[in-house]
Motif scaffolding. Structure first.
Motif, mmCIF file in Angstrom:
data_model
loop_
_atom_site.group_PDB
_atom_site.id
_atom_site.type_symbol
_atom_site.label_atom_id
_atom_site.label_comp_id
_atom_site.label_asym_id
_atom_site.label_seq_id
_atom_site.Cartn_x
_atom_site.Cartn_y
_atom_site.Cartn_z
ATOM 1 N N ILE A 1 0.731 -1.214 0.147
ATOM 2 C CA ILE A 1 -0.049 0.064 -0.284
ATOM 3 C C ILE A 1 0.760 1.243 -0.118
ATOM 4 C CG2 ILE A 1 -0.267 0.318 2.443
ATOM 5 C CD1 ILE A 1 -3.291 1.053 2.119
ATOM 6 N N SER A 2 0.467 2.237 -0.518
ATOM 7 C CA SER A 2 0.905 3.534 -0.629
ATOM 8 C C SER A 2 0.282 4.220 0.579
ATOM 9 C CB SER A 2 0.875 4.287 -1.840
ATOM 10 O OG SER A 2 0.965 5.598 -1.807
ATOM 11 N N ALA A 3 0.961 4.944 1.304
ATOM 12 C CA ALA A 3 0.452 5.609 2.583
ATOM 13 C C ALA A 3 -0.122 6.709 2.165
ATOM 14 C CB ALA A 3 1.385 5.714 3.901
ATOM 15 N N TYR A 4 0.554 7.343 1.116
ATOM 16 C CA TYR A 4 0.034 8.713 0.466
ATOM 17 C C TYR A 4 -1.200 8.751 -0.379
ATOM 18 C CZ TYR A 4 -0.017 12.947 -2.319
ATOM 19 O OH TYR A 4 -0.331 14.145 -2.765
ATOM 20 N N SER A 5 -1.214 7.586 -1.210
ATOM 21 C CA SER A 5 -2.346 7.567 -1.940
ATOM 22 C C SER A 5 -3.591 6.479 -1.812
ATOM 23 C CB SER A 5 -1.887 7.254 -3.287
ATOM 24 O OG SER A 5 -1.600 5.980 -3.428
ATOM 25 N N GLY A 6 -2.958 5.657 -0.737
ATOM 26 C CA GLY A 6 -4.129 4.432 -0.539
ATOM 27 C C GLY A 6 -4.083 3.365 -1.426
ATOM 28 N N SER A 7 -3.361 3.537 -2.389
ATOM 29 C CA SER A 7 -3.337 2.566 -3.584
ATOM 30 C C SER A 7 -2.864 1.107 -3.116
ATOM 31 C CB SER A 7 -2.457 2.882 -4.768
ATOM 32 O OG SER A 7 -2.343 2.085 -5.959
ATOM 33 N N ALA A 8 -3.559 0.164 -3.242
ATOM 34 C CA ALA A 8 -3.200 -1.025 -3.002
ATOM 35 C C ALA A 8 -2.917 -2.153 -3.836
ATOM 36 C CB ALA A 8 -4.136 -1.503 -1.722
ATOM 37 N N ARG A 9 -2.182 -3.086 -3.582
ATOM 38 C CA ARG A 9 -2.235 -4.393 -4.484
ATOM 39 C C ARG A 9 -2.023 -5.518 -3.648
ATOM 40 N NH1 ARG A 9 3.418 -1.514 -7.107
ATOM 41 N NH2 ARG A 9 2.256 0.304 -8.144
ATOM 42 N N TYR A 10 -2.307 -6.772 -4.408
ATOM 43 C CA TYR A 10 -2.595 -7.925 -3.528
ATOM 44 C C TYR A 10 -2.034 -9.063 -4.504
ATOM 45 C CZ TYR A 10 -5.831 -5.219 -0.765
ATOM 46 O OH TYR A 10 -6.499 -4.254 0.002
ATOM 47 N N ILE B 1 -5.778 -4.542 2.904
ATOM 48 C CA ILE B 1 -4.753 -3.572 3.372
ATOM 49 C C ILE B 1 -5.021 -2.230 3.757
ATOM 50 C CG2 ILE B 1 -3.643 -3.023 1.237
ATOM 51 C CD1 ILE B 1 -0.739 -3.302 2.550
ATOM 52 N N SER B 2 -4.702 -1.578 4.706
ATOM 53 C CA SER B 2 -5.080 -0.138 4.943
ATOM 54 C C SER B 2 -4.094 0.505 5.806
ATOM 55 C CB SER B 2 -6.419 -0.090 5.555
ATOM 56 O OG SER B 2 -6.612 -0.749 7.044
ATOM 57 N N THR B 3 -4.115 1.593 6.039
ATOM 58 C CA THR B 3 -3.355 2.529 6.819
ATOM 59 C C THR B 3 -4.191 3.379 7.717
ATOM 60 O OG1 THR B 3 -2.813 4.251 5.292
ATOM 61 C CG2 THR B 3 -1.596 2.601 5.096
ATOM 62 N N ASP B 4 -3.616 3.805 8.799
ATOM 63 C CA ASP B 4 -4.148 4.949 9.531
ATOM 64 C C ASP B 4 -2.929 5.885 9.913
ATOM 65 O OD1 ASP B 4 -4.942 6.803 11.780
ATOM 66 O OD2 ASP B 4 -6.053 5.248 12.766
ATOM 67 N N ASN B 5 -2.715 6.724 8.816
ATOM 68 C CA ASN B 5 -1.534 7.744 8.749
ATOM 69 C C ASN B 5 -1.596 8.512 10.309
ATOM 70 O OD1 ASN B 5 -1.266 6.755 6.065
ATOM 71 N ND2 ASN B 5 -1.597 8.814 5.213
ATOM 72 N N SER B 6 -2.470 8.802 10.869
ATOM 73 C CA SER B 6 -2.524 9.355 12.246
ATOM 74 C C SER B 6 -1.675 8.596 13.419
ATOM 75 C CB SER B 6 -3.909 9.757 12.711
ATOM 76 O OG SER B 6 -4.713 8.855 12.972
#
Length: 127
Positions: free
Chosen positions: A54-63, A73-78
């Motif tokens: 995952i890109s933390a900037y764009s949220g683009s994901a691959r599997y 997959i996901s991120t919590d940038n905070s």
């Protein structure tokens, strides 16, 4: 000091779910957002396998095909944290799961493309 720490692994029955976390410390929030992060797994006697990115900037994901439709997959940038939600787990998902920071040196599935790995968390799928 830049550090990745995985958590959330454990023993689960086939068909069950787990959520893994990868906490990134030693960087500012703005720096975290520049990262791309991969999840890998390694079963005994097998090579390390890239399963998601995952890109933390764009949220683009691959599997990888082996987990597509079952893992998210996901991120919590905070919180500078990456998650891997795993559903419909199968015995063949049993492995040590690692997160790592992408150094953009090659394909996202290639372990050599990454720097700064976590220590791993064990996932066992068994009845």
């Amino acid at each position: 000091q830049l550090q990745l720490v995985e958590s959330g692994g454990g023993l689960v029955q086939p068909g069950g779910s787990l959520r893994l976390s990868c906490a990134v410390s030693g960087v500012s929030g703005s720096t975290f957002e520049t990262y791309s992060i991969g999840w890998f797994r390694q079963a005994p006697g097998k090579e390390r396998e890239g399963i998601s990115w995952i890109s933390a900037y764009s949220g683009s994901a691959r599997y990888a095909d082996s987990v597509k439709g079952r893992f998210t997959i996901s991120t919590d940038n905070s919180k500078s944290t990456i998650y891997l939600q795993m559903k419909n787990l199968k015995p063949e998902d049993t492995a040590i799961y690692y997160c790592a920071l992408d150094a953009h040196r090659g394909a996202w599935t290639f372990p050599g493309s990454y720097h700064t790995w976590g220590q791993g968390t064990q996932v066992t799928v068994s009845s």
